[in-house]
Design an enzyme around this catalytic site. Structure first.
Site, short mmCIF file in Angstrom:
data_model
loop_
_atom_site.label_atom_id
_atom_site.label_comp_id
_atom_site.label_asym_id
_atom_site.label_seq_id
_atom_site.Cartn_x
_atom_site.Cartn_y
_atom_site.Cartn_z
N LYS A 52 -5.63 20.88 45.02
CA LYS A 52 -5.16 22.20 44.57
C LYS A 52 -5.66 23.28 45.53
CE LYS A 52 -4.86 20.58 39.84
NZ LYS A 52 -5.55 20.34 38.58
N GLN A 96 -10.91 22.32 35.54
CA GLN A 96 -10.42 20.94 35.62
C GLN A 96 -10.91 20.13 34.41
OE1 GLN A 96 -8.28 19.72 38.08
NE2 GLN A 96 -8.17 17.91 36.78
N ASP A 119 -2.67 27.43 33.60
CA ASP A 119 -2.33 26.13 33.01
C ASP A 119 -1.44 26.32 31.78
OD1 ASP A 119 -3.37 23.94 34.38
OD2 ASP A 119 -5.38 24.17 33.53
#
Ligand code: NDP
Length: 297
Positions: A52, A96, A119
């Site tokens: 990422k 994460q 997200d």
């Protein structure tokens, strides 16, 4: 001939289109910023986060990375999120998952400022999706929608069966596909581990999305002729390779390909799309927070 949907190519196109929005932000003096937070020493999580960050570098997004010792108290993570919420150079925050057991993951999701929740897992953002007014779309489900669109598969009026009801894939995808919207309007069946007669549900679908985390569970016998098959699964299975494993999806690609009209491979299907849609959400977040109109692909 079955079409193998090339996720790498579709993701590359989205990334290239995003460049225009990043340039527009730059003209307004804004560089989008994405913070990744890792509180884990799991090699897979480390790899995901570093990919990422690399993606950010490649497109001109400022990547900020924070690592927290997995044995540190939970408050260290919450303090970090609070600092990032307050940092004007950070437009998107991604913690994460999974976090260690002593950290309440629902509290982590709620701690992130919904404006920076790229997200789209925060209850406010989930609620907005359900209500048909999304601020951001979660990366993997949004990537699936973009893949279907790129393959010319319309969902309107179609039967879609999703195998999996997780909060990150199955449920949000179902919520997006039932919306009264151009890329929705589907009739959606959501299956899970307690579903009876699963094959009956997959066989009647025009589109099957496999997101169950069981290697190669959906095979050709469970599909109808001409179905579109989207394989979200990423499973490491032992193999005689240099690494000692290989990646397979939740679909048995070879038998499914015999029956399907279009199918995504693993790797090279949904995975690159998830990464591209995170960049997309970060650019959208920068636009919202800085009051700059960005034209998103
Ligand atoms: P979860 O483990 O959170 O959820 C799996 C879902 O599948 C659950 O709802 C579970 O049911 C259901 N399920 C499990 N076994 C069966 C079965 N035998 N029959 C029917 N349903 C079953 O997984 P995720 O949603 O996080 O991920 C799904 C897959 O997608 C994984 O392989 C994961 O690695 C991959 N993934 C890939 C991404 C990408 O970018 N390509 C991103 C995210 C995930 P129940 O709820 O009853 O337990």
């Amino acid at each position: 001939m079955t079409e193998v949907i090339d996720g790498n190519a579709v993701a590359a196109e989205i990334r290239s289109d995003l460049q225009d929005s990043i340039d527009a932000l730059a003209d307004a003096g804004v560089r989008p910023g994405l913070a990744t937070v890792l509180m884990s020493d799991d090699p897979a999580s480390e790899t995901y986060v570093s990919m990422k960050q690399r993606d950010c570098d490649e497109v001109g997004i400022e990547g900020i990375h924070v690592e927290i010792d997995p044995d540190a108290p939970a408050e260290e993570l919450f303090d970090t999120v609070e600092d990032l919420n307050a940092d004007p150079e950070v437009h998107g925050i991604l913690v994460q998952m999974p976090v260690p057991d002593h950290v309440d993951d629902r509290r982590v999701i709620r701690a992130i400022d919904p404006e920076k929740d790229v997200d789209a897992f925060h209850p406010e953002n989930v609620g907005r999706i359900v209500a048909g007014d999304p601020r951001y779309r979660p990366c993997t489900p949004h990537g699936v929608q973009k893949l279907l669109d790129a393959a010319g598969v319309e969902t309107e009026g179609k039967d879609v069966t999703i195998v999996g009801r997780s909060n990150i894939v199955g449920k949000p995808l179902a919520n997006l596909l039932v919306q009264k919207a151009e890329d929705g309007n589907a009739t959606v069946t959501v299956c899970h581990s307690r579903t009876e007669n699963l094959a009956e549900k997959t066989r009647r679908a025009d589109v099957v999305v496999a997101a169950c985390g069981v290697p190669e569970m959906i095979d050709g016998s469970m599909l109808s002729e001409g179905a579109t098959v989207i394989d979200v699964g990423v499973n490491r299975v032992d193999a005689d390779t240099e690494k000692g494993y290989e990646l397979v999806g939740d679909v048995d690609f070879e038998s499914a390909k015999e029956v399907a009209e279009a199918i995504t491979p693993v790797p090279g299907g949904v995975g690159p799309m998830t990464r591209a849609m995170l960049l997309y959400n970060t650019v959208a977040a920068a636009g919202h927070q800085e009051g700059v109109d960005v034209d998103l692909p």
